[in-house]
Scaffold this motif. Structure first.
Motif, mmCIF file in Angstrom:
data_model
loop_
_atom_site.group_PDB
_atom_site.id
_atom_site.type_symbol
_atom_site.label_atom_id
_atom_site.label_comp_id
_atom_site.label_asym_id
_atom_site.label_seq_id
_atom_site.Cartn_x
_atom_site.Cartn_y
_atom_site.Cartn_z
ATOM 1 N N ALA A 46 0.827 -1.203 0.000
ATOM 2 C CA ALA A 46 0.000 0.000 0.000
ATOM 3 C C ALA A 46 0.864 1.257 0.000
ATOM 4 C CB ALA A 46 -0.930 -0.008 1.216
ATOM 5 N N PHE A 47 1.934 1.250 0.763
ATOM 6 C CA PHE A 47 2.852 2.396 0.786
ATOM 7 C C PHE A 47 3.544 2.550 -0.569
ATOM 8 C CE2 PHE A 47 6.537 4.889 1.802
ATOM 9 C CZ PHE A 47 6.125 5.723 2.819
ATOM 10 N N TYR A 48 3.860 1.430 -1.202
ATOM 11 C CA TYR A 48 4.591 1.442 -2.469
ATOM 12 C C TYR A 48 3.763 2.055 -3.597
ATOM 13 C CZ TYR A 48 6.525 -0.658 -6.769
ATOM 14 O OH TYR A 48 6.994 -0.874 -8.037
ATOM 15 N N ILE A 49 2.464 1.751 -3.652
ATOM 16 C CA ILE A 49 1.642 2.227 -4.763
ATOM 17 C C ILE A 49 0.924 3.540 -4.441
ATOM 18 C CG2 ILE A 49 1.246 -0.118 -5.569
ATOM 19 C CD1 ILE A 49 -1.514 -0.040 -4.320
ATOM 20 N N SER A 50 1.125 4.089 -3.244
ATOM 21 C CA SER A 50 0.380 5.291 -2.837
ATOM 22 C C SER A 50 0.670 6.483 -3.736
ATOM 23 C CB SER A 50 0.714 5.646 -1.387
ATOM 24 O OG SER A 50 2.107 5.924 -1.254
ATOM 25 N N GLY A 51 1.878 6.597 -4.237
ATOM 26 C CA GLY A 51 2.213 7.736 -5.086
ATOM 27 C C GLY A 51 1.622 7.657 -6.472
ATOM 28 N N SER A 52 1.098 6.494 -6.861
ATOM 29 C CA SER A 52 0.539 6.310 -8.207
ATOM 30 C C SER A 52 -0.930 5.900 -8.133
ATOM 31 C CB SER A 52 1.344 5.238 -8.959
ATOM 32 O OG SER A 52 2.707 5.579 -9.041
ATOM 33 N N LEU A 53 -1.651 6.420 -7.163
ATOM 34 C CA LEU A 53 -3.046 6.029 -6.984
ATOM 35 C C LEU A 53 -3.900 6.383 -8.190
ATOM 36 C CD1 LEU A 53 -3.850 6.912 -3.252
ATOM 37 C CD2 LEU A 53 -3.661 4.652 -4.289
ATOM 38 N N ALA A 54 -3.582 7.485 -8.856
ATOM 39 C CA ALA A 54 -4.410 7.954 -9.961
ATOM 40 C C ALA A 54 -3.645 7.955 -11.272
ATOM 41 C CB ALA A 54 -4.943 9.353 -9.661
ATOM 42 N N ALA A 55 -2.626 7.141 -11.373
ATOM 43 C CA ALA A 55 -1.796 7.097 -12.584
ATOM 44 C C ALA A 55 -2.512 6.303 -13.669
ATOM 45 C CB ALA A 55 -0.433 6.489 -12.273
ATOM 46 N N GLU A 56 -3.372 6.971 -14.433
ATOM 47 C CA GLU A 56 -4.157 6.295 -15.456
ATOM 48 C C GLU A 56 -3.248 5.693 -16.529
ATOM 49 O OE1 GLU A 56 -7.491 7.340 -18.907
ATOM 50 O OE2 GLU A 56 -6.921 8.839 -17.404
ATOM 51 N N GLY A 57 -3.467 4.407 -16.821
ATOM 52 C CA GLY A 57 -2.679 3.721 -17.833
ATOM 53 C C GLY A 57 -1.501 2.951 -17.290
ATOM 54 N N SER A 58 -1.130 3.158 -16.023
ATOM 55 C CA SER A 58 -0.023 2.388 -15.458
ATOM 56 C C SER A 58 -0.450 0.938 -15.260
ATOM 57 C CB SER A 58 0.442 2.993 -14.137
ATOM 58 O OG SER A 58 -0.622 3.034 -13.206
ATOM 59 N N ILE A 59 0.533 0.044 -15.200
ATOM 60 C CA ILE A 59 0.274 -1.391 -15.139
ATOM 61 C C ILE A 59 0.917 -1.956 -13.878
ATOM 62 C CG2 ILE A 59 0.355 -3.557 -16.448
ATOM 63 C CD1 ILE A 59 1.213 -1.822 -18.874
ATOM 64 N N MET A 60 0.199 -2.825 -13.206
ATOM 65 C CA MET A 60 0.734 -3.508 -12.037
ATOM 66 C C MET A 60 0.731 -5.010 -12.264
ATOM 67 S SD MET A 60 -0.827 -1.455 -8.732
ATOM 68 C CE MET A 60 -2.528 -1.673 -9.252
ATOM 69 N N ILE A 61 1.770 -5.675 -11.776
ATOM 70 C CA ILE A 61 1.843 -7.131 -11.762
ATOM 71 C C ILE A 61 1.561 -7.573 -10.337
ATOM 72 C CG2 ILE A 61 3.258 -9.157 -12.251
ATOM 73 C CD1 ILE A 61 4.983 -7.403 -14.070
ATOM 74 N N VAL A 62 0.450 -8.254 -10.143
ATOM 75 C CA VAL A 62 -0.001 -8.622 -8.795
ATOM 76 C C VAL A 62 0.039 -10.138 -8.659
ATOM 77 C CG1 VAL A 62 -1.861 -8.431 -7.114
ATOM 78 C CG2 VAL A 62 -1.509 -6.606 -8.794
ATOM 79 N N PRO A 63 0.964 -10.677 -7.849
ATOM 80 C CA PRO A 63 1.016 -12.130 -7.618
ATOM 81 C C PRO A 63 -0.014 -12.549 -6.579
ATOM 82 C CG PRO A 63 2.793 -11.055 -6.460
ATOM 83 C CD PRO A 63 2.065 -9.974 -7.186
ATOM 84 N N PRO A 64 -0.222 -13.850 -6.385
ATOM 85 C CA PRO A 64 -1.153 -14.313 -5.350
ATOM 86 C C PRO A 64 -0.684 -13.944 -3.950
ATOM 87 C CG PRO A 64 -0.687 -16.062 -6.949
ATOM 88 C CD PRO A 64 0.282 -14.957 -7.224
ATOM 89 N N ALA B 100 5.993 -9.373 -4.034
ATOM 90 C CA ALA B 100 5.299 -8.105 -3.860
ATOM 91 C C ALA B 100 4.784 -7.590 -5.203
ATOM 92 C CB ALA B 100 6.225 -7.076 -3.225
ATOM 93 N N ILE B 101 3.920 -6.599 -5.140
ATOM 94 C CA ILE B 101 3.368 -5.968 -6.343
ATOM 95 C C ILE B 101 4.475 -5.215 -7.086
ATOM 96 C CG2 ILE B 101 1.780 -4.177 -7.151
ATOM 97 C CD1 ILE B 101 -0.077 -4.925 -4.887
ATOM 98 N N THR B 102 4.415 -5.293 -8.396
ATOM 99 C CA THR B 102 5.360 -4.568 -9.245
ATOM 100 C C THR B 102 4.599 -3.531 -10.039
ATOM 101 O OG1 THR B 102 6.770 -6.533 -9.442
ATOM 102 C CG2 THR B 102 7.115 -4.761 -11.043
ATOM 103 N N LEU B 103 5.010 -2.269 -9.943
ATOM 104 C CA LEU B 103 4.358 -1.169 -10.639
ATOM 105 C C LEU B 103 5.188 -0.786 -11.862
ATOM 106 C CD1 LEU B 103 2.060 0.957 -10.641
ATOM 107 C CD2 LEU B 103 3.557 2.412 -9.246
ATOM 108 N N CYS B 104 4.549 -0.737 -13.010
ATOM 109 C CA CYS B 104 5.232 -0.437 -14.277
ATOM 110 C C CYS B 104 4.570 0.775 -14.922
ATOM 111 C CB CYS B 104 5.170 -1.632 -15.225
ATOM 112 S SG CYS B 104 5.746 -3.191 -14.516
#
Length: 388
Positions: free
Chosen positions: A58-76, A81-85
């Protein structure tokens, strides 16, 4: 519920810390939209199962909460951890090819809600999931003023019209947005363009498309654009893709026939934004529009997807079984023509009727004569069919 509140509070706190950095780019735009973005994050905390997101994520993705078009890789859950691209190329370099499914969330469009929905899908399939962030910009603000939240299914052409406002205001470029976009870029939402680019890229092989609420509209628009621009690629995807829409029934291109529409029994909001001519394949009892398992009336995304995928596997095995049976019968018939045929019971010679004298002798107290066992002659028997 405590974990949900903690995740939301941590995300908003970390978001506040990154505000000075974000104000260095488009300060007027970010100041205007920040309060609405925080509101949307709170909405997503209610509508999505955000407790499955760890505090570090949650802390990692907080800066890109509204980054339209960004892609995340979310494992089970319990995995990496989540990867933000930020771009399509970064997504490919950071392991995007391992993603088995592509998902798009709706409601507030925040990265927190998107990550929670993707985590539910990843837990269902046991593999990483790629998800595109819908974001919240000036185009969403204007669309919302026209009732976009309540009528998103019937106003699909309104939001892309206002994309030029975000471009004019100097929004950050994520996903596939660059200066080399074609002339249709300004008429298509950035999240839709990113989903279309992911599906069109042969480096990625998604087997499942999952959307919730407004995310189904993004998937539909991306597939329609793909059918217009690359018919061969669309035909290839139609053979392998299973599409699951949750919370809203949106029309997909006719070539994509493997579509399962899921909606809650009490989901009046989803019904209001669904196409009335599309019947629901599954109605979840006592479920509304949200997927937050901490609240009553939730739609359990992980359990529903597991059931859908298990049913699909069983049906595929059932369809494959008759083909093997036909082959076995065919080989057996071929073998019977080459070997000596065994007479059927109806073709065996009729037995002579036994006389009364012979019957009395058979049941008399005298010892029956020893009859040597007859050696079975298998030279004329049909050999068993060869295994398929």
């Amino acid at each position: 519920m405590f974990q949900t509140a903690f995740t939301l509070t941590l995300t908003q706190f970390a978001r506040t810390l990154s505000l000075p950095e974000r104000l260095q780019r488009s300060p007027l735009r970010n100041l205007t939209l920040e309060a609405l973005r925080q509101r949307n994050t709170a909405l997503d905390a209610l509508f999505y199962d955000v407790k499955v997101i760890t505090p570090e994520e949650a802390f990692y993705i907080s800066g890109s909460l509204a980054a339209e078009g960004s892609i995340m890789i979310v494992p089970p859950s319990g995995g990496a951890a989540i990867t933000l691209c930020e771009t399509l190329e970064e997504f490919a370099l950071r392991g995007g090819g391992d993603a088995q499914a592509l998902a798009v969330a709706g409601i507030g469009g925040s990265a927190l809600g998107a990550a929670a929905f993707a985590r539910n899908v990843a837990d269902a399939i046991g593999a990483p999931v790629a998800i595109v962030v819908s974001g919240y910009g000036l185009a969403d603000f204007v669309t919302e003023a026209f009732g976009g939240h309540f009528f998103f299914g019937h106003m699909k052409g309104l939001r892309p019209v206002f994309q030029m406002l975000d471009d004019f205001a100097g929004r950050p470029k994520f996903g596939v947005a660059d200066k080399n976009d074609d002339e249709t870029a300004s008429r298509t939402s950035l999240d839709t363009r990113t989903v279309r680019a992911l599906l069109a890229d042969p480096r990625f092989s998604f087997r499942l498309l999952a959307g919730h609420s407004k995310g189904n509209l993004v998937i539909s628009a991306a597939l329609h654009d793909l059918c217009k621009q690359d018919e061969a690629r669309a035909a290839t995807l139609a053979k392998i893709l299973k599409i699951v829409t949750i919370g809203a029934r949106i029309a997909m291109p006719p070539i994509f026939s493997d579509v399962v529409d899921v909606i809650g029994e009490w989901d009046w909001f989803g019904e209001m934004n669904s196409r009335p001519f599309i019947p629901a394949d599954q109605r979840i009892p006592h479920a509304w529009h949200h997927t937050n398992t901490d609240l009553a009336g939730h739609l359990p995304v992980t359990a529903v997807l597991k059931e859908i995928l298990a049913t699909a596997s069983i049906s595929e095995e059932t369809q494959a079984a008759p083909a093997l049976h036909v082959v076995a019968e065919r080989e057996a018939s071929n073998a019977s023509t080459t070997e000596t045929a065994v007479p059927r019971p109806s073709e065996r010679p009729a037995r002579k009727p036994a006389t009364i004298k012979k019957v009395k002798e058979a049941f008399s107290e005298r010892t029956l004569p020893d009859i040597p066992p007859r050696q079975a002659d298998r030279s004329g028997e049909m050999q068993p069919p060869k295994p398929h």
